[in-house]
Motif scaffolding. Structure first.
Motif, PDB file in Angstrom:
ATOM      1  N   TYR A 178       0.823  -1.212   0.000  1.00 16.11           N
ATOM      2  CA  TYR A 178       0.000   0.000   0.000  1.00 16.11           C
ATOM      3  C   TYR A 178       0.859   1.265   0.000  1.00 16.11           C
ATOM      4  N   THR A 179       0.197   2.380  -0.317  1.00 15.45           N
ATOM      5  CA  THR A 179       0.882   3.683  -0.251  1.00 15.45           C
ATOM      6  C   THR A 179       1.327   3.974   1.184  1.00 15.45           C
ATOM      7  N   THR A 180       0.613   3.426   2.149  1.00 14.34           N
ATOM      8  CA  THR A 180       1.091   3.365   3.522  1.00 14.34           C
ATOM      9  C   THR A 180       0.228   2.336   4.248  1.00 14.34           C
ATOM     10  N   ASP A 181       0.522   2.061   5.496  1.00 15.86           N
ATOM     11  CA  ASP A 181      -0.244   1.060   6.236  1.00 15.86           C
ATOM     12  C   ASP A 181      -1.721   1.487   6.349  1.00 15.86           C
ATOM     13  N   PRO A 182      -2.641   0.740   5.745  1.00 13.66           N
ATOM     14  CA  PRO A 182      -4.057   1.153   5.768  1.00 13.66           C
ATOM     15  C   PRO A 182      -4.672   1.147   7.172  1.00 13.66           C
ATOM     16  N   ARG A 183      -4.012   0.510   8.123  1.00 16.88           N
ATOM     17  CA  ARG A 183      -4.521   0.583   9.497  1.00 16.88           C
ATOM     18  C   ARG A 183      -4.251   1.961  10.093  1.00 16.88           C
ATOM     19  N   ILE A 184      -3.260   2.654   9.522  1.00 17.06           N
ATOM     20  CA  ILE A 184      -2.957   4.007   9.986  1.00 17.06           C
ATOM     21  C   ILE A 184      -3.721   5.033   9.158  1.00 17.06           C
ATOM     22  N   GLU A 185      -3.755   4.842   7.839  1.00 15.78           N
ATOM     23  CA  GLU A 185      -4.412   5.785   6.938  1.00 15.78           C
ATOM     24  C   GLU A 185      -5.433   5.009   6.093  1.00 15.78           C
ATOM     25  N   VAL A 254       6.096  10.406  -4.715  1.00 20.38           N
ATOM     26  CA  VAL A 254       6.421   9.494  -3.636  1.00 20.38           C
ATOM     27  C   VAL A 254       5.631   8.212  -3.867  1.00 20.38           C
ATOM     28  N   ARG A 255       6.248   7.060  -3.698  1.00 17.36           N
ATOM     29  CA  ARG A 255       5.510   5.816  -3.922  1.00 17.36           C
ATOM     30  C   ARG A 255       4.834   5.336  -2.620  1.00 17.36           C
ATOM     31  N   VAL A 344       9.658   8.066  10.223  1.00 10.57           N
ATOM     32  CA  VAL A 344       8.683   8.203   9.146  1.00 10.57           C
ATOM     33  C   VAL A 344       9.475   8.438   7.864  1.00 10.57           C
ATOM     34  N   SER A 345       9.248   7.585   6.859  1.00 10.68           N
ATOM     35  CA  SER A 345      10.049   7.689   5.634  1.00 10.68           C
ATOM     36  C   SER A 345       9.181   7.853   4.399  1.00 10.68           C
ATOM     37  N   LEU A 346       9.557   8.815   3.561  1.00  9.11           N
ATOM     38  CA  LEU A 346       8.983   8.928   2.222  1.00  9.11           C
ATOM     39  C   LEU A 346       9.889   8.138   1.293  1.00  9.11           C
ATOM     40  N   ILE A 347       9.303   7.315   0.438  1.00  7.13           N
ATOM     41  CA  ILE A 347      10.121   6.503  -0.461  1.00  7.13           C
ATOM     42  C   ILE A 347       9.593   6.620  -1.886  1.00  7.13           C
ATOM     43  N   GLY A 348      10.505   6.819  -2.833  1.00  2.00           N
ATOM     44  CA  GLY A 348      10.088   6.852  -4.230  1.00  2.00           C
ATOM     45  C   GLY A 348      11.262   7.159  -5.131  1.00  2.00           C
ATOM     46  N   THR A 349      11.440   6.375  -6.180  1.00  2.00           N
ATOM     47  CA  THR A 349      12.549   6.645  -7.107  1.00  2.00           C
ATOM     48  C   THR A 349      12.337   7.998  -7.786  1.00  2.00           C
ATOM     49  N   GLY A 350      11.079   8.422  -7.896  1.00  4.06           N
ATOM     50  CA  GLY A 350      10.778   9.710  -8.519  1.00  4.06           C
ATOM     51  C   GLY A 350      11.414  10.883  -7.794  1.00  4.06           C
ATOM     52  N   MET A 351      11.722  10.699  -6.515  1.00  4.28           N
ATOM     53  CA  MET A 351      12.277  11.808  -5.741  1.00  4.28           C
ATOM     54  C   MET A 351      13.694  12.157  -6.158  1.00  4.28           C
ATOM     55  N   GLN A 352      14.365  11.242  -6.878  1.00  7.87           N
ATOM     56  CA  GLN A 352      15.736  11.504  -7.314  1.00  7.87           C
ATOM     57  C   GLN A 352      15.800  12.716  -8.224  1.00  7.87           C
ATOM     58  N   SER A 353      14.807  12.834  -9.098  1.00  8.19           N
ATOM     59  CA  SER A 353      14.891  13.864 -10.120  1.00  8.19           C
ATOM     60  C   SER A 353      14.095  15.118  -9.777  1.00  8.19           C
ATOM     61  N   GLY A 354      13.120  14.983  -8.894  1.00 10.21           N
ATOM     62  CA  GLY A 354      12.288  16.151  -8.630  1.00 10.21           C
ATOM     63  C   GLY A 354      12.729  16.887  -7.376  1.00 10.21           C
ATOM     64  N   PRO A 355      12.797  18.199  -7.430  1.00  9.77           N
ATOM     65  CA  PRO A 355      13.160  18.947  -6.230  1.00  9.77           C
ATOM     66  C   PRO A 355      11.918  19.153  -5.350  1.00  9.77           C
ATOM     67  N   GLY A 356      12.139  19.579  -4.160  1.00  9.36           N
ATOM     68  CA  GLY A 356      11.015  20.049  -3.351  1.00  9.36           C
ATOM     69  C   GLY A 356      10.364  19.017  -2.460  1.00  9.36           C
ATOM     70  N   TYR A 357      10.743  17.759  -2.585  1.00  7.24           N
ATOM     71  CA  TYR A 357      10.098  16.744  -1.738  1.00  7.24           C
ATOM     72  C   TYR A 357      10.424  16.967  -0.268  1.00  7.24           C
ATOM     73  N   ALA A 358      11.701  17.220  -0.001  1.00  3.63           N
ATOM     74  CA  ALA A 358      12.101  17.417   1.392  1.00  3.63           C
ATOM     75  C   ALA A 358      11.418  18.650   1.954  1.00  3.63           C
ATOM     76  N   ALA A 359      11.405  19.734   1.165  1.00  2.00           N
ATOM     77  CA  ALA A 359      10.795  20.972   1.642  1.00  2.00           C
ATOM     78  C   ALA A 359       9.325  20.745   1.982  1.00  2.00           C
ATOM     79  N   THR A 360       8.609  20.047   1.108  1.00  4.01           N
ATOM     80  CA  THR A 360       7.192  19.786   1.359  1.00  4.01           C
ATOM     81  C   THR A 360       7.012  18.926   2.607  1.00  4.01           C
ATOM     82  N   MET A 361       7.885  17.955   2.759  1.00  5.97           N
ATOM     83  CA  MET A 361       7.790  17.087   3.932  1.00  5.97           C
ATOM     84  C   MET A 361       7.969  17.902   5.212  1.00  5.97           C
TER      85      MET A 361
END
Ligand code: ASP
Ligand code: MG
Length: 408
Positions: A178-185, A254-255, A344-361
């Motif tokens: 899942y995109t995250t644990d469905p028991r949490i979200e 983010v995956r 708490v971890s954001l994971i996604g290969t897409g984050m390699q190329s796109g800026p701003g993920y850390a800032a948004t987090m």
């Protein structure tokens, strides 16, 4: 073509469920595929066996603990085979050793050294479904050795690699990854697929669905792994495929978000900054078999530096024992231990190329008033340590900030 399936403890947790698995396996075998099936112990058997061991000895010897735990998977493999034969599906049960699984002798966390597949292949060629007891192998001395909790995933993927299977199918009590644990979200989505590297990061960062070593093997040998519910129809397209090629999403994103509760942190404050301090500290920890996860060393001020690292909760006591005298020897002002943190971890290969993920987090967490204790990153992951009682909220905040509930 050979397929390896694995059924987890819940899926074989009762006679009724075992019979259900047998029906599925028999139907699949009837399609003409060569089938090897790896099973976990029924339900909570492994926990019960461990509890039993501790009743007779609070610190049971490791070799005998493995011998005892290995029986759990023997029971389920024998019973599943009997159920298959009852359905007129020719099948044979093999222990890990009979299936040629050779390990080292680190009881309780043995590593697979190699698999000699002659017996399995012979049985498959004779038209048998081969049911293999997961989680176990044979040490060089011929003893039973187990692979560490959750290890039958690793047995299944290793067997898949050795048999050059087209795919390894892990059947479990959830729909997939899942995109995250469905028991949490509750708005978490089941993913159609995920890159092996992403899954490896997720598994290492606490996404409990699959054993990290199993994912690592899949990545190393490039074998696709399907994770699906043991209730879902095969071929219904449900479940998540873990593989190398992931369909590029129109927007990099983010995956998945993982929450790891198994973390404790240690901080050495005001350590005199000189060459060799890290080596002096982490050498003895490594010698004790403690694996250190995140390490952060601050830029030094007046030649004093702070050094923080994390370990799993299971290694916490031993780490405390070892690091107190080491901190003294290194001249640290004091040493602090925190047990109330989560990752708490954001994971996604897409984050390699796109800026701003850390800032948004960071912005999303700060808007929710969640304090970040520590930040670490890899190429495809950004991890924040936060207070344990805010962890689930942090996951929900990020899930919506990155719009993971939306299919794109
Ligand atoms: N039965 C073992 C455990 O509970 C192995 C597994 O289920 O994968 O850890
Ligand atoms: Mg399991």
């Amino acid at each position: 073509m050979t397929v390896v399936q694995k059924y987890g403890g819940t899926s074989v947790g009762s006679v009724e469920r075992l019979r259900n698995v047998a029906r599925r396996v028999a139907a699949r075998a009837a399609e003409g595929e060569q089938l090897a099936v790896v099973v976990s112990a029924m339900g909570k058997t492994t926990d019960e066996l461990l509890a039993l061991a501790r009743q007779v000895n609070p610190r049971p010897p490791r070799r005998e603990t493995d011998l005892l735990m290995a029986t759990g998977e023997m029971v389920s493999s024998a019973l599943l085979t009997m159920a298959l034969v009852d359905l007129d599906c020719p099948a044979v049960a093999l222990t890990g050793a009979q299936a040629g699984m050779f390990t080292d002798d680190s009881f309780g966390r043995a590593r697979i050294r190699g698999i000699d597949t002659w017996r399995v292949e012979e049985e498959l060629a004779e038209g048998h479904v081969v049911v293999v007891a997961g989680f176990q192998g044979q040490s060089p001395q011929g003893d039973y050795a187990t692979l560490g909790r959750g290890g039958s995933d690793t047995s299944a993927v290793a067997l898949g690699v050795a048999l050059r299977a087209t795919q390894v199918e892990i059947y479990t009590d959830v729909q997939g990854i899942y995109t995250t644990d469905p028991r949490i979200e509750p708005n978490a989505r089941c993913l159609r697929d995920i890159a092996s590297e992403e899954m490896l990061e997720a598994a290492q960062q606490g996404a409990g669905v699959m054993h990290p070593r199993a994912v690592e093997l899949g990545l190393l040998y490039d074998i696709p792994i399907l994770v699906a519910s043991s209730q879902a129809e095969f071929g219904s397209g449900s479940g998540t495929l873990i593989h190398r090629e992931v369909q590029m999403e129109p927007e990099n994103r983010v995956r998945t978000i993982a929450l790891d509760r198994d973390v404790a942190s240690v901080t050495l404050r005001h350590v005199p900054d000189r060459p060799g301090i890290a080596a002096q500290l982490f050498g003895p920890l490594a010698d004790a078999g403690i694996s250190v996860d995140t390490i952060v060393q601050n830029a030094s001020e007046l030649n004093l530096t702070d050094l923080t690292f994390t370990v799993s909760k299971g290694d916490c006591d031993q780490t405390e024992e070892l690091s107190r005298p080491l901190a003294g020897a290194l001249g640290a002002a004091d040493v602090l231990f925190k047990h109330d943190l989560v990752k708490v971890s954001l994971i996604g290969t897409g984050m390699q190329s796109g800026p701003g993920y850390a800032a948004t987090m960071f912005r999303s967490l700060s808007e929710a008033g969640i304090n970040i204790e520590l930040i670490t990153t890899s190429e495809i992951r950004i991890t924040c340590l936060v207070q344990a009682d805010r962890g689930e909220e942090a996951v929900r905040v990020l899930h919506s900030a990155f719009r993971l509930d939306e299919e794109i």
